[in-house]
Structure formats: structure tokens, C-alpha cells
Design a protein around this motif. Structure first.
Motif, PDB file in Angstrom:
ATOM      1  N   GLY A 168      39.639   3.602   4.085  1.00  0.00           N
ATOM      2  CA  GLY A 168      39.828   3.235   5.479  1.00  0.00           C
ATOM      3  C   GLY A 168      40.866   2.141   5.665  1.00  0.00           C
ATOM      4  O   GLY A 168      41.741   1.931   4.827  1.00  0.00           O
ATOM      5  N   ILE A 169      40.726   1.389   6.793  1.00  0.00           N
ATOM      6  CA  ILE A 169      41.754   0.442   7.225  1.00  0.00           C
ATOM      7  C   ILE A 169      41.114  -0.860   7.680  1.00  0.00           C
ATOM      8  O   ILE A 169      40.037  -0.856   8.284  1.00  0.00           O
ATOM      9  CB  ILE A 169      42.562   0.996   8.428  1.00  0.00           C
ATOM     10  CG1 ILE A 169      42.980   2.446   8.219  1.00  0.00           C
ATOM     11  CG2 ILE A 169      43.767   0.129   8.723  1.00  0.00           C
ATOM     12  CD1 ILE A 169      43.506   3.105   9.477  1.00  0.00           C
ATOM     13  N   ARG A 170      41.822  -1.963   7.441  1.00  0.00           N
ATOM     14  CA  ARG A 170      41.552  -3.235   8.087  1.00  0.00           C
ATOM     15  C   ARG A 170      42.908  -3.911   8.263  1.00  0.00           C
ATOM     16  O   ARG A 170      43.678  -4.006   7.314  1.00  0.00           O
ATOM     17  CB  ARG A 170      40.611  -4.106   7.261  1.00  0.00           C
ATOM     18  CG  ARG A 170      40.099  -5.343   8.022  1.00  0.00           C
ATOM     19  CD  ARG A 170      39.342  -6.262   7.084  1.00  0.00           C
ATOM     20  NE  ARG A 170      38.252  -5.611   6.391  1.00  0.00           N
ATOM     21  CZ  ARG A 170      36.963  -5.671   6.751  1.00  0.00           C
ATOM     22  NH1 ARG A 170      36.625  -6.375   7.821  1.00  0.00           N
ATOM     23  NH2 ARG A 170      36.035  -5.066   6.037  1.00  0.00           N
ATOM     24  N   CYS A 171      43.208  -4.379   9.463  1.00  0.00           N
ATOM     25  CA  CYS A 171      44.535  -4.925   9.760  1.00  0.00           C
ATOM     26  C   CYS A 171      44.539  -6.450   9.692  1.00  0.00           C
ATOM     27  O   CYS A 171      43.491  -7.102   9.812  1.00  0.00           O
ATOM     28  CB  CYS A 171      45.000  -4.481  11.144  1.00  0.00           C
ATOM     29  SG  CYS A 171      45.081  -2.695  11.353  1.00  0.00           S
ATOM     30  N   ALA A 172      45.745  -6.974   9.537  1.00  0.00           N
ATOM     31  CA  ALA A 172      45.938  -8.428   9.482  1.00  0.00           C
ATOM     32  C   ALA A 172      47.096  -8.809  10.396  1.00  0.00           C
ATOM     33  O   ALA A 172      47.824  -7.953  10.899  1.00  0.00           O
ATOM     34  CB  ALA A 172      46.228  -8.867   8.047  1.00  0.00           C
ATOM     35  N   SER A 173      47.251 -10.097  10.609  1.00  0.00           N
ATOM     36  CA  SER A 173      48.411 -10.609  11.351  1.00  0.00           C
ATOM     37  C   SER A 173      48.671 -12.038  10.924  1.00  0.00           C
ATOM     38  O   SER A 173      47.800 -12.704  10.352  1.00  0.00           O
ATOM     39  CB  SER A 173      48.184 -10.531  12.863  1.00  0.00           C
ATOM     40  OG  SER A 173      47.138 -11.398  13.257  1.00  0.00           O
ATOM     41  N   ASP A 174      49.860 -12.550  11.207  1.00  0.00           N
ATOM     42  CA  ASP A 174      50.206 -13.927  10.835  1.00  0.00           C
ATOM     43  C   ASP A 174      49.605 -14.916  11.824  1.00  0.00           C
ATOM     44  O   ASP A 174      49.294 -14.568  12.963  1.00  0.00           O
ATOM     45  CB  ASP A 174      51.731 -14.075  10.805  1.00  0.00           C
ATOM     46  CG  ASP A 174      52.338 -13.200   9.738  1.00  0.00           C
ATOM     47  OD1 ASP A 174      51.707 -13.032   8.671  1.00  0.00           O
ATOM     48  OD2 ASP A 174      53.441 -12.662   9.981  1.00  0.00           O
TER      49      ASP A 174
END
Length: 769
Positions: free
Chosen positions: A763-769
């Protein structure tokens, strides 16, 4: 000693006439593409000088009607087949690869039938278009006065009638018998497994089997048939055949299984052909050869090839131990022969040979790899001179098909098994070749549907094709490149149209304000912009503060790429609290920014609250990247993921150093139900910063390329979502976290996987700065 006059290729004619071993019966087999024709002078011939004795062994080619006098060891089975033609009109011959199925039909049964009475013989291999192959085999029997060009046109017309079921096969045989009232017909379908390896459409396969079965229904009360079908098929494809009940029912009663030869039969194969030429074996050599080959499955082609090589090294009229040692004995003769020719090539030619051979092998799916017939157009005319060299070396066979296109195939599947270099090539290129075969099957469907746009590549299939096109453009045929180009052009056209609709939707949303407008947009399906999903997911990002963190482990149970334990400084970043759910991912698909998962789990389309809140699975790295980009985020690096999962202090598990328990993570505990759990599950297993389900439930893609260890780790090796920037086929991306199928998968554990490798726990898990 030169063998140029011993064996010559004779495969360009659609008819083949041969004289049987008895020398008094002319045998004509229509549409018989015989790999090579061996003409053998009898030892008593006045012009048979020792140095020019012609080889009585067949190498990797099967025995044909003209070899009957030198075909030994299958007398009992030949008699069984002969008797079966009196009481059956469908005789399937099954056996292992290399058991001599084709030889016993062509050099055993055919000559015996010819001696017994009036028979007509015709032959076909199913290939990718079995209806056309069958038509080509039958046309010369009922339209003998047509020239070759007219027969080609007639065969195409007849194939169309067979496909549409407007002309039954029985009517064709009736016409053949009307023209030849005193003859029976033997239809030989050789290498029948091609119906499963080369014909990619199940609908065509079943329709073709129905066509055959309608005309070849065995009746035990029948004493003699006007036409008989004999098929030869590898036994490992019996499971495929039994999947279609009408065919399976026939096989259960009519199958003829050819076993491997026993010691006595193999001894005849070795000694008797040489005796006919007045050649003897040095004392003990026959026993030595038998000991080398007797217990090996599929031993006949290797034996025949070894004997052919031994014949070339004979001393006068004797075959010796020294010569046997020189050729590499039975097990090493074939690989030695192939490597000798390969080693003579320059670097450029070796690379061309590699590309040629991997196109001549079809990767097995639950079966061994099989040989594949390739056309000159597929390989490219520039390498055809090299193909001719390989044919001269007896490694491939060139021919022409019914449409007069030049073709080539591996001389025998034994070469695929025995030549280590070719096996290594296939292991390296297996993923590419498996995809290419799927692409060709899709192309055939597109052509069958009159090149309708709806049958072009879409979604994940197109992304996969674009990836392989970027990686292996030179190995794609012109037709394959055009097919992908048309698919990409259609996608761009549809994308332009979607963008027009999105601009209209944007203007509509800009005219409306407040949550009601957004809700209206969502419920009416106008989901086009990253900020819409950002609004939905607001509040679910967790800040992971900057820290000096521990990465990796020195635990002896850890894999090499998880070592050593080390410290590094990581800046702060944000990571999603939960995995991306089915509901969230479907919104991206509805917006036209994501494609459907490659492997869609049953829960994906379940709109119940609980099911839609399970993590999406079966997504590729490209799909994961596209989703995160849509909502203005990115995939986390593997170091960020591990930092979020184990905290700054380097714990073994997100909750600490204690082993997993049922209330902390979703992994396989005995007695627990299998499958994913909702993304909000297991708050007691959250990381120090409160991120859920970082161990178990699903594997999660990261943007980091796989590296051998942390000893010289390059944090800049991060994928930007563009497959052209980095060769994902070689490097792969890191996945973290394990899945519900895993029992113990600690935070430091990882897997390096290709972009398109996926299963129902990724699956997926997103990140950001």
C-alpha cells in the motif's frame, strides 16, 4: 572433418516428400516443415568411404519418415499407435519434453501406415493462430490444382470460415474423401502445447478445440475411420488441457502416454544405427553412455546430440572413449557446442545473440520455459545474417510460415534446459519477456477487434508498457512500438479532454464558496484538484521533528542490507498518520489522476464504511507516487519511514522493544482472521509520534533505491517518480513495514522491489516537508 554434406536444411517448402526406410514407399506429408533432412547412405554402398559416412543420428532434430530405417527403441509404442488408428480417430500422444513424441509419430507411425494401405498425411502446429494453421494443412488435400499463391488465399478464407463456424471441419473432410475415395487421412497436430503457449486468447482456444472435437469424436464401436487426428503434447500441459471440460473428457479416455525409454531401448538407439553403417563402439563405451543418460529425464535429444558429436570425432569406423571425453560426454556436449560458437563472436554479436535467443524462449507460467517461433520482422532484418550463422551451427532452425514470412526457433527445448548461458539470460530478462508476451496477446485482441481504440492499453497496463519501452526499446518490434505509441496518443487525447472538463469544473467551484460547494462537487463526481483531497485529509499529518536518529541494526538475524547500525541527522518532515485507504485512492481514480491497482482486492469496491477504510493494496510504486503527487505530497524516503517508526532512540518496534501482540499490530497470529484491518486500528501499536500501523497491515512504498548496506549509504538515491531517470529494473525501490501475512517484521526490515512488483499487501503512506 566437415559434415556439410551430411545434413542440410530443407524447410522452405510447404510439402515434404520422403522415402521411407524400406526404400519402396513414397511418403508425402503436406505442410510438413521438417527441421533438417538427413540423407544416409547405406554402409554397403560402393561410394561410401569411411570419411564420408553420413551420420545416422538426428542431433536435436526429430526423426522423420525418411529416417525410419534408423529409428529404434519405440517399436512397441509404434504398434500401440498403429492399433489405435483402427479404433479411434483422435489419438493424443503425451510425454515429457525430449521423450520422442514427434519422432515416434513421423518415423514410426507414418511409415507403418504407409506400408499398410492408402493414407494421406498432413501436418500443422497450432502457433498463435490455430485456425489458420489447420486451414493451411487441409487446403492442399482438397484443392491440389491451385498454385501456392492461390492456396494461401484459400487457406485464409477457410480459416475465417472455421472461426465463424460457418463451415464445419467435417464438411472439409467429406470433400477430401470425395476427391480421394480410397484414402484415409492422418492429420498430425505436432507440439499441441502451442495452443496454450502461443495462442493467448482463451475464447479462440476453446473455439478451436470445439472445432476439432466436433469432427474427431471417438466411438468404441467404430472399427475404422476415414480420418484420424494425432496430437503430440508435452505432459506438463495436461493440466491446462483438462481445464476445458469437453477436451478433458476426451483426454481421460483416449490419452496415449509415452514413457521414457528403458535401458534396453536406449541401448538399441545407440548401437543399431551405427551397426547399419558398419561402425562399432570401443569396448565399454556403450555402457558408459547408458550410465550417463539412463536416469536423465528428457534424455533422447541429449543422447542423439551427443552421438552426433561423437560421430564427427570417430576414428575410421570406430567410436572411442577419447572422442567421448573430448565432446564433454552426454551431459556436457550440447552446452559445450553452443558455448564454442558463442565464444567466437565479438562483443556486439554476443549482445545481438542474447537478444535473439530471449525472443525464442517463452517464459513458463507454472511450467518449464518453451521455445517460441519468432519472425524476421520481430527480430529485425539487421540481425538476420547472425540468425543464419546460428542456423549453420545447428542452434536454431530457420523456415518460412504459411504467409511466406521468414521465421526462426530454437532447435530443441533441450538447448533451453542445458545451456547455462541461455538460462542466465532468461532469469535476468524473465520479467521483461513475460510482460512482452502479455503485450503480444493484447495486440492480438486489438487486431481481432479491428483495432478498436477501446482495446488499446490503458491505465496501469499502459504505464507498465511505457516503462518497458523506455528500458528495452531496441528489443521491441516495430509493431509493438506502434501499438504502444497509439495507446499513448489516445491517453494524451483523453487527458486533454479531461483537462478541459477540469477547467470547467474549476470555474464552477470558483463561483461557489463554502463547504456545501465542495460537498456538492464530491457527491456529483467532480473531483479534479489536489486541494479537494487535501481538504478531506486535513489534520491527518503527523510532524516528525528533526533529530539525530539510529538507523539499521547489528542483530545477527538481520539481513545484510539492514546492517550496520548507524546514526544520522534527519530534518523534520510530516508523515500521514494512517495508510491511504480504499476510499481515498478511489477519489484519485475518479479524478483521472490515478489508475486502478494492478491487483484489486475484494474490499476495494466495497462501499461499506468499514471496507472503504481499509488500506488500498496492490498498487505499484508508480501508482503510489502518482497518488501522493495528486494531493501535493510525496513518498517518504526509507530513512524517514524508519525514523517515524522507531523514534529517535532506535527501538525495535514502534511501541518499544517487546515482541508483537494482538492489540498492537495486524500480523499472522494463530487463529486470527487473515486480511487487512481498518487504517485506524491498533492505537497501542503506534509510533512515539502517534503514527499508526507502521508494522503489519500492509507493506509501504518508499522513494529510496535499494542499496547493499548502510556502510556507504547514499541518501540522495531517491526516485523522483520518473522511470527514465533511473533503471528500476536493476535497482528497485525499498518497501517497509511488512504486511498482514508476515509474522515478525521489525522496523529495520525491508524489501527491495521493482516498480511494478506488487501483491495484495502493498500500500501507500505519503509524506511532505
Amino acid at each position: 572433418m566437415s559434415e556439410k554434406h551430411d545434413i542440410h536444411q530443407n524447410i522452405t517448402e510447404s510439402e515434404y516428400a520422403a522415402t521411407s526406410g524400406s526404400g519402396n514407399a513414397s511418403i508425402q506429408i503436406y505442410n510438413y516443415y521438417y527441421g533438417e533432412s538427413v540423407r544416409i547412405k547405406p554402409a554397403e554402398s560402393t561410394d561410401a568411404v569411411d570419411e564420408n559416412l553420413l551420420c545416422p543420428y538426428r542431433g536435436l532434430f526429430h526423426f522423420g519418415p525418411d529416417d525410419a530405417a534408423f529409428f529404434f527403441g519405440r517399436e512397441v509404442f509404434t504398434e500401440e499407435l498403429f492399433a489405435a488408428t483402427r479404433s479411434r480417430n483422435f489419438i493424443p500422444v503425451l510425454g515429457a519434453s525430449g521423450s520422442g513424441k514427434s519422432s515416434v509419430v513421423f518415423a514410426g507411425l507414418v511409415p507403418k501406415l504407409q506400408q499398410s494401405g492408402h493414407w494421406l498425411f498432413t501436418h500443422f502446429r497450432p502457433g498463435s493462430d490455430p485456425f489458420h494453421a489447420l486451414a493451411v494443412a487441409l487446403v492442399p488435400l482438397y484443392t491440389p490444382d491451385l498454385n501456392k499463391t492461390e492456396q494461401i488465399a484459400q487457406a485464409r478464407q477457410l480459416a475465417g470460415y472455421f472461426r465463424e463456424a460457418t463451415v464445419p471441419l467435417a464438411d472439409v473432410f467429406a470433400l477430401i474423401h470425395q476427391n480421394n475415395p480410397k484414402h484415409q487421412v492422418l492429420l498430425i497436430a505436432d507440439q499441441f502445447e502451442e495452443l496454450y503457449t502461443l495462442c493467448g486468447q482463451q475464447e479462440i482456444r476453446h473455439s478451436f478445440l470445439d472445432t476439432l472435437l466436433a469432427s474427431f469424436q471417438t466411438s468404441l464401436a467404430q472399427s475404422e475411420y476415414n480420418h484420424v487426428l494425432v496430437t503430440t503434447m508435452r505432459a506438463d500441459f495436461l493440466g491446462n488441457a483438462l481445464l476445458y471440460p469437453p477436451f478433458g473428457d476426451v483426454l481421460k479416455t483416449d490419452i496415449k502416454l509415452i514413457r521414457s525409454m528403458n535401458y534396453s531401448e536406449l541401448e538399441q538407439v545407440i548401437i543399431k544405427p551405427a551397426e547399419k553403417s558398419g561402425v562399432t563402439f570401443e569396448a565399454g563405451l556403450v555402457e558408459r553412455i547408458l550410465n550417463d543418460v539412463n536416469s536423465q529425464p528428457g534424455n533422447l535429444p541429449l543422447l542423439e546430440f551427443g552421438l552426433t558429436q561423437l560421430w564427427k570425432q570417430r576414428k575410421g569406423k570406430q567410436l572411442t572413449h577419447a572422442a567421448y571425453q573430448e565432446i564433454g560426454e552426454i551431459q556436457g556436449a550440447l552446452a559445450r557446442h553452443a558455448s564454442q560458437h558463442y565464444d567466437k563472436l565479438n562483443t556486439t554479436q554476443k549482445e545481438q545473440v542474447r537478444r535473439i535467443f530471449i525472443q525464442l524462449v517463452r517464459p513458463g507460467e507454472g511450467t518449464e520455459d518453451t521455445r517460441r517461433l519468432a519472425t524476421k520482422a520481430e527480430l529485425g532484418g539487421s540481425c538476420w545474417g547472425l540468425v543464419k550463422q546460428l542456423a549453420d551451427a545447428r542452434l536454431v532452425v530457420t523456415s518460412r510460415n504459411a504467409t511466406d514470412c521468414e521465421t526462426v526457433e530454437v532447435v530443441h527445448e533441450a538447448l533451453i534446459r542445458e545451456w547455462g548461458i541461455l538460462r542466465e539470460w532468461m532469469e535476468t530478462d524473465r520479467d521483461f519477456r513475460a510482460w512482452q508476451e502479455r503485450l503480444r496477446a493484447t495486440m492480438h485482441q486489438w487486431e481481432d477487434k479491428h483495432k478498436d481504440d477501446g482495446a488499446l492499453l490503458h491505465g496501469a497496463l499502459l504505464i507498465e508498457a511505457q516503462f518497458w519501452q523506455q528500458q528495452r526499446l531496441i528489443q521491441l518490434s516495430e509493431e509493438e512500438r506502434i501499438f504502444i505509441h497509439l495507446s499513448l496518443a489516445l491517453r494524451d487525447k483523453e487527458q486533454t479532454e479531461r483537462e478541459k472538463l477540469e477547467r470547467k469544473a474549476r470555474r464552477l467551484l470558483e463561483l461557489r464558496v463554502g463547504g456545501l460547494s465542495i460537498l456538492l462537487a464530491l457527491t456529483t463526481g467532480i473531483i479534479a484538484y489536489p486541494y479537494v483531497l487535501s481538504w478531506i485529509a486535513r489534520g491527518k499529518m503527523v510532524n516528525i521533528p528533526a533529530a539525530s536518529v539510529i538507523i539499521g541494526t547489528n542483530d545477527q538475524e538481520a539481513q545484510g542490507n539492514e546492517k550496520p547500525e548507524w546514526k544520522t541527522n534527519l530534518p523534520s518532515f510530516y508523515l500521514e498518520k494512517f495508510e491511504v485507504s480504499n476510499h481515498q485512492y478511489r477519489l484519485c481514480v475518479q479524478a483521472g489522476k490515478c489508475t486502478e491497482p494492478l491487483r484489486i482486492a475484494p474490499l476495494y469496491y466495497d462501499n461499506s464504511t468499514n471496507a472503504s477504510n481499509h488500506p488500498v493494496v496492490g498498487v505499484t510504486a508508480q501508482q503510489a507516487f502518482d497518488y501522493c503527487r495528486w494531493i501535493g505530497r510525496r513518498l517518504p524516503t526509507e530513512l524517514e519511514w524508519e525514523r517515524a517508526a522507531r523514534g529517535a532512540e532506535g527501538r525495535l518496534w514502534p511501541w518499544g522493544n517487546e515482541p508483537p501482540t494482538r492489540n498492537r499490530t495486524n500480523i499472522l497470529f494463530e487463529g486470527e482472521p487473515e486480511g487487512t484491518k481498518p487504517v485506524q486500528s491498533y492505537p497501542k501499536g503506534a509510533s512515539p509520534e502517534g503514527v499508526f500501523n507502521l508494522v503489519g497491515n500492509v507493506w509501504e512504498w518508499t522513494a529510496s533505491y535499494g542499496q547493499k548496506s548502510y556502510s556507504k549509504y547514499d541518501q540522495k538515491q531517491v526516485w523522483d517518480g520518473d522511470g527514465r531517470r533511473k533503471n528500476l529494473q536493476e535497482d528497485g525501490l525499498v518497501r517497509r513495514g511488512g504486511g498482514w501475512q508476515d509474522t515478525h517484521r521489525r522496523v529495520s526490515a525491508k524489501a527491495v522491489t521493482l516498480n511494478f512488483d506488487t501483491n495484495n499487501s502493498v500500500g501507500i503512506r505519503c509524506a511532505s516537508d
